[in-house]
Design an enzyme around this catalytic site. Structure first.
Site, PDB file in Angstrom:
ATOM      1  N   GLU A  13     -26.109  -1.475  90.915  1.00  0.00           N
ATOM      2  CA  GLU A  13     -25.962  -1.967  89.651  1.00  0.00           C
ATOM      3  C   GLU A  13     -26.243  -0.842  88.345  1.00  0.00           C
ATOM      4  O   GLU A  13     -27.223  -1.036  87.479  1.00  0.00           O
ATOM      5  CB  GLU A  13     -26.851  -3.265  88.961  1.00  0.00           C
ATOM      6  N   ASN A  34     -23.285  -1.013  95.091  1.00  0.00           N
ATOM      7  CA  ASN A  34     -23.076  -2.495  95.097  1.00  0.00           C
ATOM      8  C   ASN A  34     -23.312  -2.821  93.685  1.00  0.00           C
ATOM      9  O   ASN A  34     -24.094  -2.092  92.584  1.00  0.00           O
ATOM     10  CB  ASN A  34     -24.471  -2.837  95.759  1.00  0.00           C
ATOM     11  N   HIS A  41     -21.294 -13.052  92.561  1.00  0.00           N
ATOM     12  CA  HIS A  41     -21.949 -14.386  91.998  1.00  0.00           C
ATOM     13  C   HIS A  41     -20.981 -15.116  90.968  1.00  0.00           C
ATOM     14  O   HIS A  41     -20.791 -14.409  89.907  1.00  0.00           O
ATOM     15  CB  HIS A  41     -23.188 -13.990  91.181  1.00  0.00           C
ATOM     16  N   GLU A  84     -23.093 -10.709  97.912  1.00  0.00           N
ATOM     17  CA  GLU A  84     -23.982 -11.614  97.571  1.00  0.00           C
ATOM     18  C   GLU A  84     -23.533 -12.850  97.078  1.00  0.00           C
ATOM     19  O   GLU A  84     -23.797 -13.495  96.062  1.00  0.00           O
ATOM     20  CB  GLU A  84     -24.926 -10.755  96.426  1.00  0.00           C
ATOM     21  N   ASP A 125     -22.433 -16.653  95.898  1.00  0.00           N
ATOM     22  CA  ASP A 125     -22.725 -17.922  95.527  1.00  0.00           C
ATOM     23  C   ASP A 125     -21.884 -18.287  94.206  1.00  0.00           C
ATOM     24  O   ASP A 125     -21.590 -17.584  93.563  1.00  0.00           O
ATOM     25  CB  ASP A 125     -24.276 -17.991  95.263  1.00  0.00           C
TER      26      ASP A 125
END
Length: 448
Positions: free
Chosen positions: A248, A296, A332, A363, A365
């Site tokens: 990030e 990432n 996400h 990651e 969800d």
């Protein structure tokens, strides 16, 4: 903001033409509740105790046998070679990367991944695909104290990312003094269950101990970064062979990836300068010449300004010869993030693989807090986004950020609008039963 459900072909065409829409994303913000902790992401952290098509002519081969897949495309693994130019082949291995004795090339039309005929677990579906794809989960030390958690995690997944236990504040709480116990427990459990491990994360603006975040002086910060990368990778060498090296490094005015993309202020940027990213990758490569090294980030899955910025940043790294192997799409989806369609994801991933890089979902969800994402949309996103990755042979892994709804980091993070209620964001319910989201993911892995 909701993206319209374009077809993959139309989306790719519009994307290539420079069409831009708002994106999704708030990645790795972390929060904890009873040992369940979150990912990494754009802002604040609150920790919890102890939580720390193939096109015609494209080929790929498997153990010398070929398996047809329309248009005369064949598929194979184990020793296949992937070259450049037309008719590129796709090799496979236990890591979802290069085949044993094979090489990976760029250019041409890569062949499609061939799904398993059947599977009883997500792990089996990934392992039987050709080339294989890793199916992962974020694992917490607290979760490993629960037998149901361990049973489902081990049976359904072949890949592990530590939720918080391998971040800087957990591993190096005071300068030069390392604490390995919690991370070692996760790594050793994963190896006992024949699972691969991705280290997360070496350099990140968040979850830094106070001594590091307040450090001044280019030489001091560079030395601390070098020591941390060297010590951490050295400790886990031969057990962990893939790493999120930098996490990030880019921000925008909104968590959706829209508005004024720029380098994120951090002790690394402020004291070293923008070349801290190149330097971190170079140090990581020196420490382990064989490791896969990833960048990432969140909000790079939909069409937005952030993904364009990150693409140009990564392309510059590739052009300069920086040792980067791939890019992780956090994925996400849901508040405060945008919603990305499978077509959006496929188009963005293709941009990075065209640079010769791997991509992965790191990651994932999809939360339903605040009624922003409906149940029907959630099911469609899970299927279509997983399908987009699965169809791309250089998409090597899909990691879900947690095992079951009750332990999701989103439940207690205010930005997700859950207000302490279940985010309903994962594949298993609070009793570790399979949800319809699980079925949609399985269908995508089986080509349905």
């Amino acid at each position: 903001m909701r993206s319209a459900p374009f077809t993959l072909l139309l989306s790719a065409f519009l994307f290539a033409a420079g069409c831009s829409d708002s994106g999704d994303g708030n990645g790795d913000e972390t929060t904890g509740s009873g040992g369940a902790t979150g990912g990494t992401g754009g802002g604040t952290t609150s920790g919890s105790s102890g939580a720390t098509s193939g096109s015609g002519g494209a080929t790929s081969a498997s153990s010398g046998a070929t398996s047809g897949s329309g248009g005369g495309a064949t598929s194979a693994s184990s020793g296949a070679t992937s070259g450049s130019g037309g008719g590129a082949t796709s090799a496979s291995s236990g890591t979802g990367g290069e085949g044993a004795g094979g090489s990976d090339g760029a250019g041409g039309g890569a062949s499609a991944r061939v799904p398993a005929a059947s599977a009883s677990t997500l792990r089996e579906a990934g392992e039987k695909a050709n080339p294989p794809i890793l199916i992962g989960a974020a694992i917490s030390g607290g979760g490993l104290g629960n037998n149901d958690y361990k049973r489902v995690a081990g049976a359904e997944h072949s890949y592990v990312t530590a939720e918080n236990e391998m971040k800087w504040d957990s591993l190096e709480p005071s300068a030069g003094n390392f604490s390995w116990g919690s991370a070692d427990n996760i790594v050793n459990w994963a190896r006992q269950n024949n699972m691969k491990i991705k280290g997360h994360t070496l350099v990140w603006h968040n979850q830094l101990p106070g001594w590091m975040s307040s450090m001044t002086g280019k030489d001091n910060v560079t030395a601390a970064m070098r020591r941390h990368i060297t010590q951490v990778m050295g400790h886990f060498k031969d057990r962990v062979d893939t790493w999120d090296v930098v996490n990030e490094a880019v921000q925008t005015d909104s968590d959706t990836g829209v508005g004024n993309p720029r380098m994120r202020p951090s002790v690394f940027l402020n004291q070293i300068g923008e070349n801290y990213i190149d330097l971190a990758f170079q140090i990581a490569r020196e420490q382990d010449p064989k490791a896969k090294l990833y960048y990432n980030d969140y909000s790079i899955d939909a069409r937005n300004a952030k993904v364009d910025f990150v693409y140009n940043m990564v392309k510059g790294m590739v052009d300069r010869g920086v040792p980067i192997d791939g890019v992780g799409f956090q994925m996400h989806i849901g508040p405060p993030n945008n919603e990305a369609t499978g077509a959006d994801v496929a188009a963005n991933m293709k941009r990075f693989t065209d640079l010769g890089l791997e991509v992965l979902i790191s990651e994932m969800d999809i939360n339903r807090c605040g009624g922003v994402v409906t149940a029907e949309e959630q099911l469609a996103y899970y299927h279509d986004i997983v399908e987009a990755c699965f169809k791309l042979p250089k998409c090597t892994a899909i990691t879900f950020w947690g095992i079951n709804d009750g332990r999701s980091w989103l439940n207690s993070w205010s930005g997700a609008l859950c207000n302490g209620q279940s985010s309903q964001s994962l594949l298993f319910n609070d009793q570790y039963g399979k949800k319809e989201t699980y079925n949609r993911v399985m269908n995508a892995l089986l080509g349905k």
